[in-house]
Design an enzyme around this catalytic site. Structure first.
Site, mmCIF file in Angstrom:
data_model
loop_
_atom_site.group_PDB
_atom_site.id
_atom_site.type_symbol
_atom_site.label_atom_id
_atom_site.label_comp_id
_atom_site.label_asym_id
_atom_site.label_seq_id
_atom_site.Cartn_x
_atom_site.Cartn_y
_atom_site.Cartn_z
ATOM 1 C CD GLU A 97 7.386 10.362 -2.081
ATOM 2 O OE1 GLU A 97 7.056 11.545 -1.847
ATOM 3 O OE2 GLU A 97 7.238 9.440 -1.265
ATOM 4 C CG ASP A 99 7.597 6.461 -2.197
ATOM 5 O OD1 ASP A 99 8.444 7.342 -2.326
ATOM 6 O OD2 ASP A 99 6.458 6.660 -1.751
ATOM 7 C CD GLU A 101 7.201 4.205 2.475
ATOM 8 O OE1 GLU A 101 7.336 5.305 3.026
ATOM 9 O OE2 GLU A 101 6.106 3.605 2.406
ATOM 10 N NE ARG A 125 -0.766 6.589 -10.351
ATOM 11 C CZ ARG A 125 -0.572 7.907 -10.331
ATOM 12 N NH1 ARG A 125 0.459 8.419 -9.650
ATOM 13 N NH2 ARG A 125 -1.387 8.709 -10.985
ATOM 14 C CD GLU A 126 -1.129 2.514 -2.153
ATOM 15 O OE1 GLU A 126 -1.905 2.093 -3.045
ATOM 16 O OE2 GLU A 126 -1.412 3.448 -1.385
ATOM 17 C CD1 TRP A 191 2.082 4.140 9.691
ATOM 18 C CD2 TRP A 191 2.364 2.666 8.047
ATOM 19 N NE1 TRP A 191 3.174 4.538 8.960
ATOM 20 C CE2 TRP A 191 3.367 3.664 7.930
ATOM 21 C CE3 TRP A 191 2.332 1.637 7.100
ATOM 22 C CZ2 TRP A 191 4.335 3.637 6.934
ATOM 23 C CZ3 TRP A 191 3.305 1.617 6.101
ATOM 24 C CH2 TRP A 191 4.286 2.604 6.030
#
Length: 283
Positions: A97, A99, A101, A125-126, A191
């Site tokens: 994936e 991403d 967001e 892995r933000e 969140w």
């Protein structure tokens, strides 16, 4: 020759990419939302969220490597609690994936752009960013360049993140599983905004995000076969298959990360007291 170099060579030599700049009706299906997702005249797609439900869509095509561009205009005003997700994803328990967001916020406070990369079901892995413009006032282009060497996230042509192939360090890289494009607008007020402290104000509903100018210069996989494999044609724009960041783009990447990055997992020593993940060594 390494597996990586072999894969790259095959794709560069044999690639015939499919360039799609297309009618949303032909390229995407609204997959949920009971009418809250809509396509107008083929060139504008909107997703809406109210207290009952959000909405989402996915691409009809599956891709294995590509340059994917989409213009988005995000939920305006008080968007706290809402998340607009735009991402590539495969299926199964060991999915890959990529991403984008967009985490909503109170009026006047900036959106947070949250990015992540999953390979074989492992994410965490933000990297997070503020944007240097109001993403609700107009459309802006959000791009994913995905080739065998790296994944580059860009905003209006400015790279903000590079995730390099670190298979040599034992880190799986998304290279074997075809992925569809997905997007959704949903309520995540447990969140999304200030860790869930700020809740969605439903008096502002419905919330709406808009999409236009989708473009995919990519390898399309159908019935297990890639449009980029098994052809000796020299047609198609293949530069992205081996594209790297030139000096100008490297400077833009450093500029974006210096001025607008607000979180990087590769700098979070409290989260990784035993040492950072291996890919951080080449980040």
């Amino acid at each position: 020759m390494s597996n990586f170099n072999y894969t790259l060579s095959i794709f560069v030599l044999l690639a015939t990419t499919l360039i799609v700049s297309a009618d949303f009706n032909n390229e995407f299906d609204i997959t949920w939302g009971d009418g809250r997702g809509k396509i107008a005249n083929g060139d504008l797609l909107t997703l809406s969220l109210d207290k009952t439900s959000g909405s989402g869509f996915e691409s009809r095509n599956e891709y294995l490597f590509g340059q994917i561009d989409m213009q988005l205009k995000l939920v305006p005003g008080n968007s706290a609690g809402t998340v607009t997700a735009y991402y590539l994803s495969s299926k199964g328990s060991n999915w890959d994936e990529i991403d984008f967001e967009f985490l909503g916020n109170l009026s006047g406070d900036p959106y947070i752009l949250h990015t992540n990369v999953f390979s074989q079901g492992k994410g965490n892995r933000e990297q997070q960013f503020y944007l240097w413009f109001d993403p609700t006032a107009d459309f802006h282009t959000y791009s994913i360049l995905w080739n065998p060497k790296h994944i580059i996230f860009s905003v209006d042509g400015t790279p903000i993140r590079e995730f390099k192939n670190a298979e040599s360090l034992g880190v799986p890289f998304p290279k074997d599983q075809p992925m569809r494009i997905h997007s959704s607008l949903w309520n995540a007020d447990d969140w999304a905004t200030r860790g869930g402290l700020v809740k969605t104000d439903w008096s502002n509903a419905p919330f709406t995000a808009s999409y236009r100018n989708f473009k995919a210069n990519a390898c399309v996989v159908a019935s297990g076969k890639s449009s980029c494999a098994g052809s000796t044609s020299s047609g198609g724009n293949q530069a992205w298959l081996s594209e790297e960041l030139d000096n100008t783009k490297q400077e833009r990447l450093r500029w974006a990360q210096k001025n607008y990055m607000i979180y990087n997992y590769c700098s979070d020593s409290k989260r990784f007291p035993q040492g950072f993940p291996p890919e951080c060594k080449i980040a």
